[in-house]
Design an enzyme around this catalytic site. Sequence first.
Site, mmCIF file in Angstrom:
data_model
loop_
_atom_site.group_PDB
_atom_site.id
_atom_site.type_symbol
_atom_site.label_atom_id
_atom_site.label_comp_id
_atom_site.label_asym_id
_atom_site.label_seq_id
_atom_site.Cartn_x
_atom_site.Cartn_y
_atom_site.Cartn_z
ATOM 1 N N THR A 54 10.387 -8.895 -1.484
ATOM 2 C CA THR A 54 9.736 -8.910 -0.174
ATOM 3 C C THR A 54 8.226 -8.966 -0.365
ATOM 4 O O THR A 54 7.686 -8.401 -1.317
ATOM 5 C CB THR A 54 10.102 -7.667 0.657
ATOM 6 N N GLY A 55 7.550 -9.672 0.531
ATOM 7 C CA GLY A 55 6.104 -9.803 0.420
ATOM 8 C C GLY A 55 5.676 -10.585 -0.807
ATOM 9 O O GLY A 55 4.662 -10.281 -1.425
ATOM 10 N N ASN A 57 4.447 -13.536 -1.101
ATOM 11 C CA ASN A 57 3.455 -14.596 -0.923
ATOM 12 C C ASN A 57 2.039 -14.180 -1.323
ATOM 13 O O ASN A 57 1.141 -15.018 -1.377
ATOM 14 C CB ASN A 57 3.442 -15.086 0.526
ATOM 15 N N SER A 58 1.827 -12.896 -1.586
ATOM 16 C CA SER A 58 0.465 -12.457 -1.916
ATOM 17 C C SER A 58 0.501 -11.188 -2.753
ATOM 18 O O SER A 58 1.526 -10.517 -2.868
ATOM 19 C CB SER A 58 -0.357 -12.203 -0.643
ATOM 20 N N GLY A 59 -0.671 -10.873 -3.337
ATOM 21 C CA GLY A 59 -0.840 -9.604 -4.026
ATOM 22 C C GLY A 59 0.124 -9.368 -5.174
ATOM 23 O O GLY A 59 0.461 -10.260 -5.950
ATOM 24 N N TYR A 212 1.053 6.302 5.930
ATOM 25 C CA TYR A 212 1.278 5.615 4.656
ATOM 26 C C TYR A 212 1.845 6.583 3.621
ATOM 27 O O TYR A 212 2.834 6.272 2.931
ATOM 28 C CB TYR A 212 -0.030 5.015 4.140
#
Length: 332
Positions: A54-55, A57-59, A212
């Site tokens: 998941t996620g 596309n970046s970082g 968070y």
Amino acid sequence: MDVDLSTGSASGSFLNCVFWSAAIFGLLYFVRRFIKGAQFSERISAEGKVAVVTGGNSGIGFETVRELNIRKAKVYMLCRSEERADEAKRNLVRLGCNPTRLIFIQCDLANFSSVRSAAEKLLKSEPKIDILINNAGIMFQSKYEKTVDGHEMTWQSNHLGPFLLTNLLLPALKNADRARIVNVSSMLHKNSKRLDFATIDDKKSYGLFGPYNRSKLANVMHARALTNVLRKEGTHNVSANSVHPGVVDTGLARKTWLLATPLREIFWPFRWFFLKTNKDGAQTSLYVALSKKLEGVSGKYFSDCQLREESELARDDQACEDLYNYSLEQTR
């Protein structure tokens, strides 16, 4: 006989300058190496494996996808934006990835319907899944916001959404010879208070750091609780662990004042030196997902490619079970 003392003095000054320059350079080099942290260096092929990130596309997610693909895994990139995923895919191909083993599926963790749709597409495409890395998340939201499902945005994006995705994909994970689930958490989970499910979605309990921190505590507790559930039902081929990637110079905190333009550019040299890169931050996720040293290891917490001790709250099995049952109810 006359002696030119000025020449000797100049030569000595030059040698002193060279010595101290070399000493400072060496010190900075070793400090930077320490900050980068451990690197996953095992020569392990992921050929034939199916991974879900998941996620991606970046970082950290981008670097995780890149490494898994280069190691010959088929990688599903679960991202909110198709446009950003396509751009990431083009960049990954330029970095040597095989485009036929990079597949995008739209998934918004802040929307249970989107998660269910993504899981359904995955289960139709793949009878087995070897690796699930719950990497995506949000951090330090500047304002209180609820999702379409009625939960506080950080709580659903970082815990309830990944929890639902994991549970929906369990049938395919169980079909693998050895499946691994990795929850990307944070050392900040140690700053969280005990989870209060009665008020966790309330505006009164909202703050810059609290949402968070407690969502990252939930990530660690989820891995432990899921391990207990799987072992009690007799499932031993699926492991679930959590990781702290380190303090990474990523876009996760882009909404905070420190990374707001123009401060982001002003602090760039300091961020470059004192923070991990995204590639550095991906190393522990890759270690936990692939290392042969961790066969059968589950319910643990890792940082810098080493087993670490999680917070006392995260080791409370009753609290972990309560979180698991609460999450089942909330995700229906």
